[in-house]
Write a protein that holds these residues in place. Structure first.
Motif, mmCIF file in Angstrom:
data_model
loop_
_atom_site.group_PDB
_atom_site.id
_atom_site.type_symbol
_atom_site.label_atom_id
_atom_site.label_comp_id
_atom_site.label_asym_id
_atom_site.label_seq_id
_atom_site.Cartn_x
_atom_site.Cartn_y
_atom_site.Cartn_z
ATOM 1 N N GLU A 140 67.024 48.319 -53.163
ATOM 2 C CA GLU A 140 67.803 49.556 -53.029
ATOM 3 C C GLU A 140 68.101 49.807 -51.562
ATOM 4 O O GLU A 140 67.226 49.685 -50.711
ATOM 5 N N VAL A 193 75.839 43.739 -57.146
ATOM 6 C CA VAL A 193 75.877 44.731 -56.067
ATOM 7 C C VAL A 193 76.403 45.987 -56.741
ATOM 8 O O VAL A 193 77.576 46.071 -57.098
ATOM 9 N N ASN A 194 75.524 46.937 -56.956
ATOM 10 C CA ASN A 194 75.867 48.127 -57.739
ATOM 11 C C ASN A 194 75.927 49.375 -56.864
ATOM 12 O O ASN A 194 75.103 49.554 -55.972
ATOM 13 N N ILE A 195 76.916 50.234 -57.126
ATOM 14 C CA ILE A 195 76.931 51.566 -56.500
ATOM 15 C C ILE A 195 76.193 52.521 -57.426
ATOM 16 O O ILE A 195 76.624 52.765 -58.547
ATOM 17 N N GLN A 196 75.076 53.038 -56.957
ATOM 18 C CA GLN A 196 74.306 54.017 -57.740
ATOM 19 C C GLN A 196 74.911 55.408 -57.606
ATOM 20 O O GLN A 196 74.863 56.213 -58.538
ATOM 21 N N GLY A 197 75.440 55.677 -56.416
ATOM 22 C CA GLY A 197 75.976 57.014 -56.184
ATOM 23 C C GLY A 197 76.804 57.079 -54.922
ATOM 24 O O GLY A 197 76.646 56.255 -54.011
ATOM 25 N N LEU A 198 77.724 58.030 -54.900
ATOM 26 C CA LEU A 198 78.551 58.317 -53.725
ATOM 27 C C LEU A 198 78.402 59.799 -53.417
ATOM 28 O O LEU A 198 78.389 60.620 -54.337
ATOM 29 N N ASN A 199 78.318 60.126 -52.142
ATOM 30 C CA ASN A 199 78.133 61.528 -51.768
ATOM 31 C C ASN A 199 78.754 61.762 -50.403
ATOM 32 O O ASN A 199 78.343 61.176 -49.417
ATOM 33 N N GLN A 219 70.968 52.182 -48.757
ATOM 34 C CA GLN A 219 71.999 53.191 -48.580
ATOM 35 C C GLN A 219 72.869 52.832 -47.382
ATOM 36 O O GLN A 219 72.377 52.306 -46.389
ATOM 37 N N LYS A 270 74.902 55.011 -52.149
ATOM 38 C CA LYS A 270 73.605 54.475 -52.544
ATOM 39 C C LYS A 270 73.890 53.225 -53.361
ATOM 40 O O LYS A 270 74.656 53.289 -54.319
ATOM 41 N N LEU A 271 73.301 52.106 -52.960
ATOM 42 C CA LEU A 271 73.587 50.860 -53.648
ATOM 43 C C LEU A 271 72.302 50.138 -54.021
ATOM 44 O O LEU A 271 71.218 50.506 -53.549
ATOM 45 N N GLU A 272 72.460 49.124 -54.834
ATOM 46 C CA GLU A 272 71.308 48.303 -55.175
ATOM 47 C C GLU A 272 71.791 46.912 -55.523
ATOM 48 O O GLU A 272 72.837 46.712 -56.109
ATOM 49 N N GLU A 297 77.874 58.948 -47.702
ATOM 50 C CA GLU A 297 76.776 58.048 -48.069
ATOM 51 C C GLU A 297 77.073 57.355 -49.392
ATOM 52 O O GLU A 297 77.582 57.972 -50.326
#
Lengths: 503, 503
Positions: free
Chosen positions: B230, B338-344, B232, B363-365, B361
């Motif tokens: 994980e 390569v995954n985007i968990q969240g965008l903020n 960021q 957040k990736l994993e 920001e």
């Protein structure tokens, strides 16, 4: 829309040539006496209006606010005032015929921005008088400066002229909307009503009362404003069955598309690799370059607002492309933008969380310059995305309007200059506000009218807690409420005189 | 990390060839009687452990949880148990030497996921017994299934063997960490302690007790898991003075860079235009393709888990690239992501707001497959961004580890198969869990040990409200607590027997 008036650009006198002086306002002493006599009633009227906030986004006091606005117009001497229904919040249309040769258009907003009382030092609907250090006594309340204070001062001006036994030097046509804070979503419907359109068409231009005085008493003349269009791009289970309906475990990204990636891919096409130059197909087709006069005004303003101070205010160390200050200001006033206001997808808390988001949203906004239009910008965006196959990216336009522009030699602007010259008010001219207001409704092809802002008064905190409007000024160079009222009185006579000069 | 056990992949018997039967557990009746006699004490022990949640992210009960774990080991007959400090939360190392020929490694986690009592139907730390319709009586509490329930059942198993007057058929080496839920940030430090490493090195492999039984009583054998890292990406005033320190008025984007655009530009380079194929330089260099055996197992599992049911569970209508089901499953188990968990960034409320964000920001994993490593993936990401000039994009790696893989003919796995065959437990084999657990700590180059999960018990709600672990089963095919304990007893004997067969 915010940013109507940039506090940064009002500072000192710009050299200006050959402005003919305007005559003294007739019976000025008597009118000023009336204003003074009506002071308490005027301040109470502002306080009462603040107590009734209309907030379109919350559907708060929408019919009530329109009825209140209608009554304010009738009380101020408008012979007729009617409520104009729209698909959204109703507007108010009123006329005051004084038998004058010149008709002046007025644009009011009766709605206010949302507020959270917890963030305020005094209750936002009580309109308390609070001492501001070094400035004087100010009324604090939601809508105090944006826009009920300046509008109340204007209404007080026409009441005082009439109460002094005079006819107004101009006829008035008023249109007041209740959706300014949600980007004037239905205001075009109001102006399209034949009766309203015909009445406005007779005017020499439209202005909105505002509080444009700087801390040192200087004024700013703005010759237009960028347009603004707000829209959102959404990708997710709601737009395609390629994406999950909700956030699911991130291991599934190996076999299921991620809407956040799709959003990134779509966004990436909208600006160039430099991260700021719009890359929407055909975007610059109708963008007019700055004139030499506009460049000169920008260079003069640059001297009035030191670069270091601007950078500190904005919290940045550099301008785009490390450009010099004047270049950055030319860009500021002349360039249309595609801005990301916000990104929201999946997990947004501390650290990470192993999810594949079910939805990804980008909030964006265009700022448009002459001769772009809202319809053009939205159509180009949609065509751009469609051409690249982004059928699963949903575009929602939540509001907006095109740019407005008013000639420096229009009656509205000449009257401002003449008045400032006569009274020795230092002023600067900015060719265009980089923020936005819906002047295009008057300025655009339907009416082709000059549209500007005017008001020699002071306030602050629009859209923020503790919004205020100066009532008693402790600085002779800055207007309190009564002086602001008299500035409107003088402006009406100046407009009438300048209009006569145009004939 | 979540997704340790995919509930979807446990369904029915896969044809398997020539598994030699294991012998009946010696004194099984007597041991089972002991387990029954200790039932109330074991259930109470689980309830007491649930009452002491260790949450690394909140620094909650971190030394207390380690001391509790140490005592649990000593109470279960480990001759020594010590606390191993790390740069984060301490771990526990314990050994039980029964003089056996074979040593078995055990991995425990004593921490649990965060919880919000408001979302639970019963207090999350009380461990109440609640009737689950069609399943039986379950204990509800944070950590019930992930992982205190299975771990308590395992400890009960070794207590029962000893209480029945027998020596354990294997020696045990236990390592228990308190940071599993924050991606085992310091667990490599524990295994690097020479005493711990040397003890583990003697084992035939390491397993973590788990609750792997499906609703129908079937079991799943997993031969490894993807790794997960994980991280960021942050851009904004904190990373470069090109960007403002806070959100400012959006009109300024005409002259000031927007960190959200910069983030979009950086993200855009990380996957191909299809929105999912990783595009980090050199990403696929060490990715091993699936073997024929792995493909066969995947095809068999596809038959056990109907496509329509999987799509419905996940809330999607299509797989990536509209691929057929088996292809999508091969992708699921074999492809690194390569995954985007969240965008903020900026404004994330309703509608729009005219701001230029001060910070953006993502957040990736990563999910990694053999023979990729965490260090390799992180280095390649950083080199990729640096090569493209993204010096103002800050990379923070918040945790993670590489993939793990265990041979199908290892003692650990053979013992599982033999046990399931003997008891007629239907089972399937998945070549790799698409979710992740830190088995690589044992599996990787330092120790090169088989690492797997085992447990014939049932529970659910890991990381969710109302987490549960079955205590009294109403279905004879599904194990309650006592049967789960006996499955561990049988497994220990099966491991000893299979280890002997390897000699």
């Amino acid at each position: 829309m915010t940013g109507r008036l940039s506090g940064a650009m009002m500072a000192a006198l710009l050299a200006s040539s050959a402005i003919p002086a305007v005559a003294e306002t007739p019976d000025r002493e008597r009118i000023a006496g009336t204003v003074e006599a009506q002071h308490d009633a005027n301040v109470a009227a502002l306080r009462d209006w603040i107590a009734l906030p209309t907030i379109a986004a919350e559907k708060l006091n929408t019919p009530a606010g329109a009825e209140y606005m209608q009554q304010l117009a009738l009380d101020a001497g408008f012979q007729q005032a009617k409520i104009i229904p729209t698909d959204g919040v109703p507007a108010v249309f009123a006329t005051l015929d004084s038998g004058a040769d010149t008709t002046l258009g007025l644009y009011f907003m009766y709605d206010v921005k949302q507020f959270d009382p917890a963030e305020w030092n005094s209750p936002p609907l009580e309109g308390r008088l609070v001492e501001r250090e070094g400035e004087g006594l100010a009324m604090v309340g939601r809508g105090a400066v944006n826009q009920k204070g300046p509008e109340t001062a204007f209404l007080a001006a026409i009441k005082a002229i009439q109460a002094s036994g005079r006819k107004l030097p101009v006829n008035l046509v008023l249109v007041a909307e209740g959706e300014e804070e949600v980007a004037s979503t239905h205001f075009d419907q109001v102006v399209a009503v034949p009766e309203v359109r015909d009445a406005l068409a007779k005017s020499i231009g439209v202005f909105i009362p505002s509080a444009a005085q700087g801390e040192d008493g200087s004024a700013t003349i703005t010759l237009g404003a960028k347009g603004a269009v707000e829209f959102q791009l959404v990708v997710g289970g709601e737009t395609s069955d390629k994406y999950p309906q909700t956030d699911i475990h991130s291991s599934n990204h190996a076999r299921i598309e991620n809407p956040a990636w799709r959003l990134v891919k779509a966004l990436d096409t909208l600006v160039a690799d430099d991260g700021h130059t719009p890359a929407i197909d055909g975007w610059f087709e109708n963008v007019r370059p700055l004139t030499e006069r506009q460049k000169m005004l920008i260079a003069q303003n640059a001297e009035l607002n030191p670069e270091a101070q601007e950078k500190e205010r904005l919290g940045v160390g550099r301008w785009i492309d490390d450009e010099p200050y004047v270049t950055s200001l030319e860009r500021f006033y002349s360039q249309p933008t595609v801005n990301i206001q916000g990104l929201n997808a999946g997990y947004t808390g501390q650290g990470g969380k192993t999810v594949l988001p079910g939805r990804a949203e980008a909030k964006l906004e265009f700022r448009l310059v002459p001769a772009m239009t809202k319809d053009e910008a939205v159509s180009k965006l949609k065509a751009h995305l469609a051409k690249r196959g982004f059928d699963d990216v949903q575009v929602t336009v939540s509001g907006g309007y095109g740019p407005n522009e008013t000639e420096e030699d229009s009656t509205l602007i000449r009257a401002q200059k003449a008045l400032f010259e006569k009274d020795g008010v230092p002023y600067s001219i900015i060719p265009r506000n980089a923020g936005s207001w819906p002047g295009v409704i008057f300025n655009g092809p339907q009416l082709n009218l000059p549209a500007s802002q005017f008001g020699l008064s002071r306030g602050g905190g629009a859209h923020a807690p503790n919004e205020w409007f100066l009532i008693e000024s402790s600085d002779p160079a800055v207007n309190g409420f009564d002086e602001a009222v008299m500035a409107y009185v003088d402006y009406l006579y100046a407009v009438a005189e300048e209009a006569g000069r145009s004939d």
